[in-house]
Structures are given as C-alpha cells and as structure tokens.
Scaffold this active site. Structure first.
Site, PDB file in Angstrom:
ATOM      1  N   ASP A  51       3.784   3.909  38.771  1.00 44.28           N
ATOM      2  CA  ASP A  51       2.908   4.587  37.813  1.00 44.28           C
ATOM      3  C   ASP A  51       2.037   5.580  38.581  1.00 44.28           C
ATOM      4  O   ASP A  51       1.514   5.249  39.647  1.00 44.28           O
ATOM      5  CB  ASP A  51       2.038   3.521  37.120  1.00 44.28           C
ATOM      6  CG  ASP A  51       1.029   4.131  36.161  1.00 44.28           C
ATOM      7  OD1 ASP A  51       1.297   5.230  35.644  1.00 44.28           O
ATOM      8  OD2 ASP A  51      -0.018   3.490  35.931  1.00 44.28           O
ATOM      9  N   ASP A  55      -1.789   4.421  33.547  1.00 40.82           N
ATOM     10  CA  ASP A  55      -1.672   3.748  32.241  1.00 40.82           C
ATOM     11  C   ASP A  55      -0.905   2.427  32.332  1.00 40.82           C
ATOM     12  O   ASP A  55      -0.629   1.789  31.311  1.00 40.82           O
ATOM     13  CB  ASP A  55      -1.031   4.678  31.193  1.00 40.82           C
ATOM     14  CG  ASP A  55       0.421   5.019  31.526  1.00 40.82           C
ATOM     15  OD1 ASP A  55       0.920   4.582  32.595  1.00 40.82           O
ATOM     16  OD2 ASP A  55       1.056   5.722  30.732  1.00 40.82           O
ATOM     17  N   ASP A  59       6.350   6.079  35.642  1.00 37.60           N
ATOM     18  CA  ASP A  59       6.641   7.388  35.060  1.00 37.60           C
ATOM     19  C   ASP A  59       7.547   8.207  35.977  1.00 37.60           C
ATOM     20  O   ASP A  59       7.836   7.800  37.117  1.00 37.60           O
ATOM     21  CB  ASP A  59       5.341   8.141  34.714  1.00 37.60           C
ATOM     22  CG  ASP A  59       4.306   8.039  35.820  1.00 37.60           C
ATOM     23  OD1 ASP A  59       4.693   8.249  36.983  1.00 37.60           O
ATOM     24  OD2 ASP A  59       3.120   7.743  35.533  1.00 37.60           O
ATOM     25  N   ASP A 128      21.341   6.751  31.033  1.00 35.64           N
ATOM     26  CA  ASP A 128      21.762   5.827  29.996  1.00 35.64           C
ATOM     27  C   ASP A 128      21.993   6.606  28.699  1.00 35.64           C
ATOM     28  O   ASP A 128      21.170   7.450  28.343  1.00 35.64           O
ATOM     29  CB  ASP A 128      20.643   4.801  29.762  1.00 35.64           C
ATOM     30  CG  ASP A 128      21.145   3.385  29.776  1.00 35.64           C
ATOM     31  OD1 ASP A 128      22.057   3.096  29.012  1.00 35.64           O
ATOM     32  OD2 ASP A 128      20.591   2.575  30.555  1.00 35.64           O
ATOM     33  N   ASP A 230      25.715   2.547  26.759  1.00 36.05           N
ATOM     34  CA  ASP A 230      25.131   1.254  26.406  1.00 36.05           C
ATOM     35  C   ASP A 230      25.874   0.617  25.229  1.00 36.05           C
ATOM     36  O   ASP A 230      26.080   1.272  24.202  1.00 36.05           O
ATOM     37  CB  ASP A 230      23.666   1.492  25.998  1.00 36.05           C
ATOM     38  CG  ASP A 230      22.954   0.212  25.618  1.00 36.05           C
ATOM     39  OD1 ASP A 230      22.640  -0.565  26.531  1.00 36.05           O
ATOM     40  OD2 ASP A 230      22.721  -0.012  24.419  1.00 36.05           O
ATOM     41  N   GLU A 284      28.965  -0.125  29.660  1.00 35.55           N
ATOM     42  CA  GLU A 284      28.451  -1.490  29.720  1.00 35.55           C
ATOM     43  C   GLU A 284      29.455  -2.352  28.973  1.00 35.55           C
ATOM     44  O   GLU A 284      29.695  -2.161  27.786  1.00 35.55           O
ATOM     45  CB  GLU A 284      27.088  -1.584  29.031  1.00 35.55           C
ATOM     46  CG  GLU A 284      26.515  -2.977  29.144  1.00 35.55           C
ATOM     47  CD  GLU A 284      25.429  -3.280  28.125  1.00 35.55           C
ATOM     48  OE1 GLU A 284      25.409  -2.653  27.055  1.00 35.55           O
ATOM     49  OE2 GLU A 284      24.626  -4.163  28.394  1.00 35.55           O
ATOM     50  N   HIS A 350      18.458  -4.973  34.615  1.00 30.52           N
ATOM     51  CA  HIS A 350      17.289  -5.170  33.751  1.00 30.52           C
ATOM     52  C   HIS A 350      17.530  -6.203  32.652  1.00 30.52           C
ATOM     53  O   HIS A 350      16.606  -6.526  31.911  1.00 30.52           O
ATOM     54  CB  HIS A 350      16.917  -3.822  33.120  1.00 30.52           C
ATOM     55  CG  HIS A 350      17.994  -3.333  32.208  1.00 30.52           C
ATOM     56  ND1 HIS A 350      19.233  -2.923  32.673  1.00 30.52           N
ATOM     57  CD2 HIS A 350      18.065  -3.219  30.867  1.00 30.52           C
ATOM     58  CE1 HIS A 350      19.994  -2.579  31.657  1.00 30.52           C
ATOM     59  NE2 HIS A 350      19.308  -2.747  30.547  1.00 30.52           N
ATOM     60  N   ASP A 351      18.767  -6.668  32.511  1.00 32.95           N
ATOM     61  CA  ASP A 351      19.059  -7.692  31.508  1.00 32.95           C
ATOM     62  C   ASP A 351      19.235  -9.063  32.154  1.00 32.95           C
ATOM     63  O   ASP A 351      19.673 -10.005  31.481  1.00 32.95           O
ATOM     64  CB  ASP A 351      20.359  -7.346  30.763  1.00 32.95           C
ATOM     65  CG  ASP A 351      20.203  -6.143  29.850  1.00 32.95           C
ATOM     66  OD1 ASP A 351      19.072  -5.871  29.392  1.00 32.95           O
ATOM     67  OD2 ASP A 351      21.216  -5.465  29.597  1.00 32.95           O
TER      68      ASP A 351
END
Ligand code: NOJ
Length: 576
Positions: A51, A55, A59, A128, A230, A284, A350-351
C-alpha cells in the site's frame, strides 16, 4: 482420474467433499512465441502486496515501488489478480467496469507506468479475465434486469417465474447454495454460479462474446502479454437444464463444466485475441478429465496454451496428507502431458491456504527448510511454475479464531450455510482455520516493523504477527535465507533447460517420506531428492554415486557412495 472442478476448497468449506490432482507438461524445443513454457510466473494479489496511500489496501503504485524486488526474484512474468472496477463482493472477481482500474488500486496512468516498468525489466504481465460472470453492478446487468425486452436481457441467463421454480443448480458462494436468484423487477430468476452479486454471462449470445473480445483487445493493445481465464470451464451452459442429481453424485461436474460450445468460444477467442496479439492464455481449471485437459491445450486445436488443474492442491487435507498420494497425482499429470500439451504447476494461490502450512511444516524449527523444499519442488518440475507472493519468504497461515475475523465471502457464507445445516461448527471452524482463502491473502511481510511495512494505515486484512520473524528485510542479506534460496532456484531453472523441458521419472514411488525424481533432456540429467518429513532419512539410490550437488537447502549432504543421510525437509538437486 479425478475430476478437476475449480475452487476445491469451496467443496471442503461449502459441501464437505473433496478430490485430488494437478498439472505438468511437454518436451521438445520451444519457439520464441512459446516463451510461456520457460516462464516463471509470480502471482501478486494486489490488495495485499504494497500500500502506498495509507488506506490499508495494496495498490498499483505499491507494485511499481516493488518492481526491483520482483525482478530480483528471477521471475519472468507476473500474474495480477483482478484490478478492474468492482464493488468487491468477491475481492475483484465481480467486475463492474472491465476497462477501468479499481479506485482502491489507482488509475489507468498508474497501470501504464506499472506495465512499462515491468517491460523495462523484461517481465511479462498476465491479467485475470473474469468473464464467466460480471458484477451485478455492471451496466450490462443493470440494463438486463430492467425489463424483459431490454437489448441486454440476453447477456445473462434468466428464468421467467411463470415457468415455475427454476431447475436446481448449485451456487458455490451462496449462503443457501442456490444458483438462481429471484428478481421482482421482471418477475424472473437469474443464474449465478458464484455469489448473488456475480450473475453468469450468457456466452451463447454473440453480442456478449464480441463485447468480451473488445475488452480483451483493449488490454492486449495496451501491451498485456497474457490472460488468465477465470472459471471459464463453466462459461458454456446447458440451458435445457437437465435434472441435477445432487452434489454427492459423481457425475455432478458434468452439469457444470465443459458444456457444449465451450471449445467453439475458445477457438473464437484464440482467433480474435490470442493468435492476433501473440498473447499467452491460461485457464483456471483443466476440465473434467484428461481428455478435456488435452483438448484445451492441444496446440493444433488453437484454443489455449495452458490450463491449471486442482488435483495437486487438493491433496493436503485438514489433518495431513500422504506423500505417496502427492507423488501419484503429480506424476500422473506429468505422464499424461509428457508427449503432448503443456500445463502449469502451483502449490498455492489466492484461493488456497499458505503452501508451507499445508504441504510443509510451518513451526519455527522446520518452516525454513520445508519452504525451501517446496520451492525446490515447484521450480524443478515440468510445466510452467506459478509462485505465489510471500511463498518466497515462507509466509504461513494466519490463526483466526472467530468467523468475524474472516473477510472472504466463501468463508462467511459457508459458515451461515453450515450452521443452517446443523453441522459441527467447532469442526467447521478448525477446518476453516486451516483451509480458508484468507490465509493466503494476508499482507506481504516486508519488514519486522508496524504492519510489516505493508501500510501506514490499518490493513484490510490483519498482518500475520509472525512478520517479526518472517519478512523480506530479515532475509535479504542472509545467503541462507528462504528468499535467497528461491532466487537460486529460479536462476537454476533459467540456466538449465532440462528443468523446464526434461522428461520426468519418479523414483521410489512407495517411499512415504522421500520424493525423488530425475529430469533428463538433450543428454543432461538431474536428480531431485527431497525428504518430506520431520525426521532424518537415509536413502540409497544408484544415481547418487558420483552425482554432483548443484543446490541444497542445508549446508551439505552427508553421503557415501550411493547412500545419503537426509536431514528433516532436506531438498537437494544433483547433476548426474
Ligand atoms: C476463481 C477465482 O480464483 C476465485 O478467487 C473467485 O472467487 C472465483 N473464481 C469466482 O470468480
């Protein structure tokens, strides 16, 4: 073979069933346009990487700031999870504008600078593409639901209420598990395989398909080098909706994946985008069986370059896994694609929960050697490796106690559903603690300082307390760190095409602690030996005689002739 249905963990969390398997690959020479075979991909979850505006959300400027670090890893491509405008019901996998950058992440100018920075460093960018569904806040859906005769009506799947209840279909993220949601505006139900805010797009509509190709053209013309599709194996639907036998029926996948039309859509996409712009493509999911997987990546069919299957990452379960199963699954995928086709290889994303917590041992004693061992495996197998951010420093699962700690929609709705079904909630929470996707999404640990150097604000998901021990800064200058071992491994793979293209032969298939194999290509042979256990193990292999160690995650390998004593989680590659 086991069927390869996407978010495996979803079945663990939401249904309670599971399966197994994973990928591998080819042989022969690569042409220039086959760069993706020799790539080492680094996956960045942008929300959690760096970041820069305080926030608490990562980013694009954060990625720009870390480009030198990414380059230093020796990776050659970056796969970015979705960065498009999104209401974030599923962290960006619900897109409301495919041509804009999510405000949390920055601006299009930031994107352009990030892409230029990657290309200056010879790093490719894979984006993605989430087009099995959009967000319900996308203008297409807003229009589609406004009236039955709206020109966008057929961009989605609708079931008019006067036809009675829609034929049951399962939703992976819905708290009630129903993929049809009633909408009173037009007295009809719409289909959503994922959350209610992720309505499925109607791929049989040529106008929708052209919209998607226009979007992909927009990004390809910006210079993006590849696309990750995806959940695409669900894109084609059988809209006769035959009666669904239920999730426990082994044929359930036949109602969801690889329906008629899918190959046509892929060929059309290839013609309009992949071959026109020379971009790489990876899906995927690898279909329902090996036949599907081959058909997806068969170069002659002009569809995709690669797919990634889930059988491998399905192996570790809450309570452990058998190494023999892991070896069987990875070897089976390798054998299947040894002569023809090319797949990808990954141990986390990430899954998934963190690699070392699921496959290795994340205790302070064994975390370092077991992470190094897993990176040795990932980077010495055939198939394009996808390394997940943080795995290069041994980031681990986080230990959440309460359901409120979890951010992921799959965890939250899975909890509601399990409670409604009267499941054992203590057991559910234990499994969630181990398997939740949030484990793999905690902020990158750059320093031992406040919020691990990820943000000056409050991070969107807590930073793991163990950043005091596990962080980039602490490992940067230590030649024996996990990080520097990762760098040595990427260098080794880049310098030795045998590790990319070589044939794979499994040794000691029934050994319960050792995973050993050879790789061979153009007269060069290498041996990989790894001890997947907390105990020392003696191995006797004729190949060890006179073999030369090229990389070792311990200081040295103790051996005599064809015998070697491996330390716990020791991983060695030898040249034969
Ligand atoms: C697969 C993605 O990897 C996952 O994160 C997402 O939730 C689903 N597809 C739905 O888009």
């Amino acid at each position: 073979m086991n069927r390869s249905f996407p978010p495996l963990f979803l079945f663990l969390l939401l249904i309670g069933c599971a399966r197994n398997s994973e990928p591998t690959t080819v042989a022969t020479e690569t042409a220039d346009d086959d760069w993706w075979k020799e790539s080492i991909v680094y996956q960045i979850y942008p929300r959690s990487f760096q970041d820069t505006d305080g926030d608490g959300i990562g980013d694009l400027n954060g990625i720009i700031e870390r480009l030198d670090y990414i380059e230093s890893l020796g990776v050659t491509a970056v796969w970015l999870n979705p960065i498009y405008s999104s209401p974030n019901d599923d962290n960006g996998y619900d897109i409301s504008d495919y041509r804009n950058i999510m405000t949390d992440f920055g601006t299009m100018a930031d994107f352009d600078r990030m892409l230029a920075g990657m290309h200056e460093r010879d790093i490719k960018l894979i984006m993605d593409v989430v087009v099995n569904h959009s967000s319900d806040e996308h203008e297409w859906f807003v229009q589609s639901k406004s009236s039955r005769d709206n020109p966008y009506r057929d961009y989605y799947h609708w079931w008019p209420a006067e036809k009675g209840d829609p034929p049951y279909r399962y939703s992976l993220f819905d708290a009630e598990g129903n993929a049809w949601k009633y909408d009173s505006t037009t007295d009809a139900y719409y289909l959503h395989y994922f959350s209610q805010k992720q309505p499925d797009l109607n791929w049989s509509n040529p106008k929708l398909r052209q919209e998607v190709y226009d979007i992909m053209t927009f990004w390809a013309e910006k210079g993006v080098d590849g696309f990750r599709l995806d959940a695409f194996q669900f894109a084609a639907k059988d809209t006769t909706y035959p009666e669904f036998p239920g999730l426990t029926d082994t044929t359930f996948i036949d109602y969801y994946a690889m329906q008629d039309g899918l190959h046509d859509y892929l060929r059309e996409m290839n013609e309009q985008i992949f071959s026109k712009y020379g971009v790489m493509s990876v899906a995927e999911g690898a279909g329902r069986n090996f036949e599907d997987a081959h058909a997806l990546v068969d170069a002659d069919r002009q569809e995709l370059n690669m797919a990634y299957a889930f059988d491998g990452v399905d192996v570790p379960k809450y309570g452990g896994y058998a190494l023999t199963t892991m070896k069987e699954v990875f070897s089976r995928w390798d054998a299947e694609f040894a002569e023809d086709g090319w797949l990808s290889i990954f141990l986390s994303n990430h899954d998934q929960a963190r690699m070392v917590s699921r496959w290795g041992n994340d205790s302070p004693e064994f975390r370092a050697p077991s992470t190094k061992l897993l990176n040795t495996f990932l980077l010495s197998m055939r198939g394009t490796p996808y390394a997940y951010y943080g795995d290069e420093i041994g980031m681990t699962n986080i230990d959440f106690d309460e359901i409120e700690d979890y951010q992921d929609i799959a965890a939250r709705n899975g909890y509601t559903k399990a409670r409604a079904q009267g499941k054992d909630m203590e057991q559910f929470m234990r499994e969630l603690n181990f398997l939740s996707r949030d484990n793999g999404r905690t902020p990158m640990q750059w320093t031992e300082g406040p919020q691990a150097g990820f943000t000056t604000g409050t991070p969107w998901l807590p930073v793991n307390d163990n950043h005091a021990q596990i962080n980039v800064a602490a490992q940067e200058d230590d030649p024996n760190s996990i990080l520097n071992h990762f760098r040595q491994m990427t260098r080794l793979r880049q310098d030795h095409p045998v590790l990319v293209h070589g044939s794979y032969e499994l040794l000691l298939p029934d050994h319960e602690e050792l995973y050993a194999y050879t790789r061979e290509w153009e007269g060069v042979r290498m041996l990989v030996v790894m001890n997947f256990s907390d105990e020392g193990v003696t191995v006797d292999l004729p190949e060890l005689e006179n073999a030369e160690v090229v990389i070792d995650n311990y200081e040295s390998l103790s051996r005599t002739g064809s015998s070697a004593d491996l330390n716990p989680w020791q991983a060695v590659i030898l040249s034969l």
